[in-house]
Design an enzyme around this catalytic site. Sequence first.
Site, PDB file in Angstrom:
ATOM      1  N   GLY A  50       0.791  -1.215   0.000  1.00  0.00           N
ATOM      2  CA  GLY A  50       0.000   0.000   0.000  1.00  0.00           C
ATOM      3  C   GLY A  50       0.818   1.256   0.000  1.00  0.00           C
ATOM      4  O   GLY A  50       1.984   1.271  -0.392  1.00  0.00           O
ATOM      5  N   LEU A  55      -3.513  -6.358  -6.022  1.00  0.00           N
ATOM      6  CA  LEU A  55      -2.598  -5.233  -5.804  1.00  0.00           C
ATOM      7  C   LEU A  55      -1.409  -5.607  -4.896  1.00  0.00           C
ATOM      8  O   LEU A  55      -1.586  -6.188  -3.847  1.00  0.00           O
ATOM      9  CB  LEU A  55      -3.391  -4.090  -5.152  1.00  0.00           C
ATOM     10  CG  LEU A  55      -2.629  -2.796  -4.917  1.00  0.00           C
ATOM     11  CD1 LEU A  55      -2.203  -2.158  -6.214  1.00  0.00           C
ATOM     12  CD2 LEU A  55      -3.469  -1.856  -4.082  1.00  0.00           C
ATOM     13  N   ASP A  56      -0.208  -5.221  -5.297  1.00  0.00           N
ATOM     14  CA  ASP A  56       1.013  -5.474  -4.528  1.00  0.00           C
ATOM     15  C   ASP A  56       1.288  -6.964  -4.321  1.00  0.00           C
ATOM     16  O   ASP A  56       2.037  -7.346  -3.417  1.00  0.00           O
ATOM     17  CB  ASP A  56       0.965  -4.804  -3.138  1.00  0.00           C
ATOM     18  CG  ASP A  56       0.919  -3.298  -3.232  1.00  0.00           C
ATOM     19  OD1 ASP A  56       1.200  -2.766  -4.316  1.00  0.00           O
ATOM     20  OD2 ASP A  56       0.594  -2.652  -2.216  1.00  0.00           O
ATOM     21  N   GLU A  57       0.667  -7.801  -5.134  1.00  0.00           N
ATOM     22  CA  GLU A  57       0.869  -9.236  -4.957  1.00  0.00           C
ATOM     23  C   GLU A  57       1.287  -9.894  -6.260  1.00  0.00           C
ATOM     24  O   GLU A  57       1.283 -11.105  -6.389  1.00  0.00           O
ATOM     25  CB  GLU A  57      -0.421  -9.910  -4.449  1.00  0.00           C
ATOM     26  CG  GLU A  57      -0.830  -9.532  -3.052  1.00  0.00           C
ATOM     27  CD  GLU A  57      -0.061 -10.299  -1.989  1.00  0.00           C
ATOM     28  OE1 GLU A  57       0.641 -11.257  -2.322  1.00  0.00           O
ATOM     29  OE2 GLU A  57      -0.168  -9.909  -0.820  1.00  0.00           O
TER      30      GLU A  57
END
Lengths: 288, 288, 288, 288
Positions: free
Chosen positions: C204, C230-232
């Site tokens: 985040g 997201l972010d993965e």
Amino acid sequence: MSPPSDTWIIAAQCPSRLGTVDVVTRFLKESRCYITEQHSFDDRLGERFFIRAEFRPLDDDFDDEAFRAAFAPRAEEFDMTFELTPPGTRMPVVILVSKADHCLNDLLYRYRIGQLPIEIRAVVSNHPDLEPLAAWHDLPYYHFPITPDTKAEQEARVWGVIEETGAELVILARYMQVLSSEMCAKLAGRAINIHHSLLPGFKGAKPYHQAYDKGVKLVGATAHYINDDLDEGPIITQGVEPVSHADYPEDLVAKGRDIECLTLARAVGYHLERRVFLHAKRTVVFAK
Amino acid sequence: MSPPSDTWIIAAQCPSRLGTVDVVTRFLKESRCYITEQHSFDDRLGERFFIRAEFRPLDDDFDDEAFRAAFAPRAEEFDMTFELTPPGTRMPVVILVSKADHCLNDLLYRYRIGQLPIEIRAVVSNHPDLEPLAAWHDLPYYHFPITPDTKAEQEARVWGVIEETGAELVILARYMQVLSSEMCAKLAGRAINIHHSLLPGFKGAKPYHQAYDKGVKLVGATAHYINDDLDEGPIITQGVEPVSHADYPEDLVAKGRDIECLTLARAVGYHLERRVFLHAKRTVVFAK
Amino acid sequence: MSPPSDTWIIAAQCPSRLGTVDVVTRFLKESRCYITEQHSFDDRLGERFFIRAEFRPLDDDFDDEAFRAAFAPRAEEFDMTFELTPPGTRMPVVILVSKADHCLNDLLYRYRIGQLPIEIRAVVSNHPDLEPLAAWHDLPYYHFPITPDTKAEQEARVWGVIEETGAELVILARYMQVLSSEMCAKLAGRAINIHHSLLPGFKGAKPYHQAYDKGVKLVGATAHYINDDLDEGPIITQGVEPVSHADYPEDLVAKGRDIECLTLARAVGYHLERRVFLHAKRTVVFAK
Amino acid sequence: MSPPSDTWIIAAQCPSRLGTVDVVTRFLKESRCYITEQHSFDDRLGERFFIRAEFRPLDDDFDDEAFRAAFAPRAEEFDMTFELTPPGTRMPVVILVSKADHCLNDLLYRYRIGQLPIEIRAVVSNHPDLEPLAAWHDLPYYHFPITPDTKAEQEARVWGVIEETGAELVILARYMQVLSSEMCAKLAGRAINIHHSLLPGFKGAKPYHQAYDKGVKLVGATAHYINDDLDEGPIITQGVEPVSHADYPEDLVAKGRDIECLTLARAVGYHLERRVFLHAKRTVVFAK
């Protein structure tokens, strides 16, 4: 990273003796200066003392001239040299380059975004190639070609620019020329070179080719103050990068670029923040 | 690396205020103590001041009790806590382990060659496996098995050993048990754990398996003081190691061993040299 | 570092099965292609096979269309997907940015000196700030502002540029917008993002502030393919940098810049050299 | 990390020529051997080809003698030397030491937990000091003192142990004696030394003192095969560690221990897994 905008720096050194810390810190307290970070070191082999303090004057009417004048006699008692650096100081700089532009490009970027508190007064080169890069950053560019016959004369022109611009720091950002002993002496402690190898591993020319021939598994770069003993100036910082058998000399050159940029920029940053102390052939570096 | 055998350490902290450095350094000077290395830091967000000095008394009859007594009122004025550590101090230590022996083996080696100035009073485990290793180093080994029913009781026995041996530091060298809040409180600031991941990345159990599942390209280890918020204690130092797709979970475990050993040993060394200051949930570490 | 100018690359993957290496290497030999570097890996947990070979056709009249046509049926037998990359291939690229320019500056430098074999077709941003930088490199710059109301529409315009320019790779060089699931799906395996933390540590926003609050002693960056989680997205490579208590959030941001640049550039280089294989949520990276 | 227990390794090298990969991989396929990891490299400057494959025979009655016999004529056609290593192979090893025990301690730990697939047949030293450490691991220890007059004779006794024990690898774990040219020749490619500096930086004795004098900011270690050109043997791997002005020579020695242990253990691991290829004065290392 420069200290916050209200923070001064005092940096000093002197022979080892009882009271060296106290003479500085007591004066700061008496002057109502609040120390935010401080580091001192006593080199027991070299019998030399080094101190650096960041501080914030508590009173609005802090007068640095008065500070200097009042501290000078105390420093003198200890044979102490000191330098006081106001917040927001931007050091006047001249950058010397040849054809390779990676270090210059990196320095100009950091300069442009304000990461390095410098004021670049000129870029000087023995080649015309990097003029557009300097021009885009609105920087004067001096092209002083060099031949075996004009070496002394060319150096004099370079020196002229340094003098006229009032440069306090000269950065040799892959300037592939050897400076004369006289020039080295005049620039003692204020000219930083990046050597594209891990000194003293591969002195001299083509260190990446030397490294390939030896089959090393690490390449590196060394940022150092220049002196008249070529490739032997006092080391400020060094960087390193793993390599493999699959890296041919040209790959080592390419891999080396990043580590050269980072190492040179780190050394310049330390110098600007007065974290580097030079004594004899070694440095004391109060890194964060 | 311990300081030379004639070197004392003073470490102190207090709320931010003018004169915090001076109160320490002036007293050292007045006490004819020569400062060989000194570091102070003022945390402007936390409004807290930290200082550490190594010093050498110039007079042979240096009296540390008198020093403490004379300095105490000055410190009190600043709400300053301080600790004075004589040269050659070897901190009494208890080491907690389970079955994995790499960190214990590493610590015992450093202990044996005198690199870590500790006096290991006991090795305590919930398993019998590591007794021979302790025995070879002539160390008492306590095997306190643990079951869900005997958890509180077992912890009490562990605490008993800590108390009876006068341990000032407890090292959790891959002790795979969660300590109770009470135990954590009793050991606040004097129990160091090695967590086998780069916190806060992979909390909890089997971090290397978690790392494999995520396909990370770096694994690491975190040494931290324990507190009752599991895996959230103040971090002292962290280490990291590159890994690849070809590293299966068991390979990550194996690669992790080295970085766990190094990271834990470094944290313990910092603690012993009084380089670590704990305040709220963060640490200040004056590394060399 | 791109392979020498006469070197082709074949990259392929398929389910694990006897003969997967042989089907590739035998064909190369029969086609009189000399393999200069080759790497294969069989993921025993994922039961998936990956191979990459650099080779030099020995005959001047090497016909890649014929090669592809002849190899296709053999590959099909193994359910193998493959990609053949000619020497000197420069991949068409679109770069997305917001206001931060360090990654863009770094990519443009590597592009300019030919270190990254790409052809930048456009720089797209939700802010006007970086236009001069793009302009100096003679690159088209599209400023597509974004508001909560125009998010979908703005994304459509970005997609328009990607499509029209024929970009095969999209680099999110600190593009601070979250892409929609649809966009992520359309860019699967060909959009690389740099996340300014060591995922999964600080997902985040404002990861450096999170890192400061936790008092970590290392910060890092993660280059990954984007996906709709997201972010993965699958991680390609990660970088790390030591920090200290004296680094405030703004210092972490500054220190992070270098590691972000290096990590993103390395990931892009791996992708361009077809060293990265994507399967499920993990990557196989045949680094040099 | 050793490969899984059902995995064989083939390692081979030969002059560069079309078909070098194919001759190996085709034979593996025909022998119903499933390749799990494979790496080849062609040194275009040295015109030499290197290949390593890990594979799993699919049939239970895999016969390695038959494999060798059948592959030999194919290899011969390419002037190829090859080595086939069965799963679970533990290489017979002799370790040479002097007084410093850190590398020995580290190797014995890895040996004890099975991380290094070796069978230590003897520890040989010119000093008696490390006998207890060897004894605790139930290893024979030979103390062969050395004087200027008995150098040749002592070396003969060392050689005797190597021969009698059938050692295939000799590890010089800080063995502070220079071997004769004859001994080096006899041990070519099967004796690994750890030099406590970053070669070629500080050859010869007391490299940490040399490093201190130069004021370097990094120290390192080099693991290499010995040859009769002292300190110039082919490098396998190197490690590095940052240091500062505050590290006196004795601190450098202490910091160096960790990097020496790690570097030597990594080199030995690479050698055992047949990841290292020696050709002329350089190595090819197929690291994971």
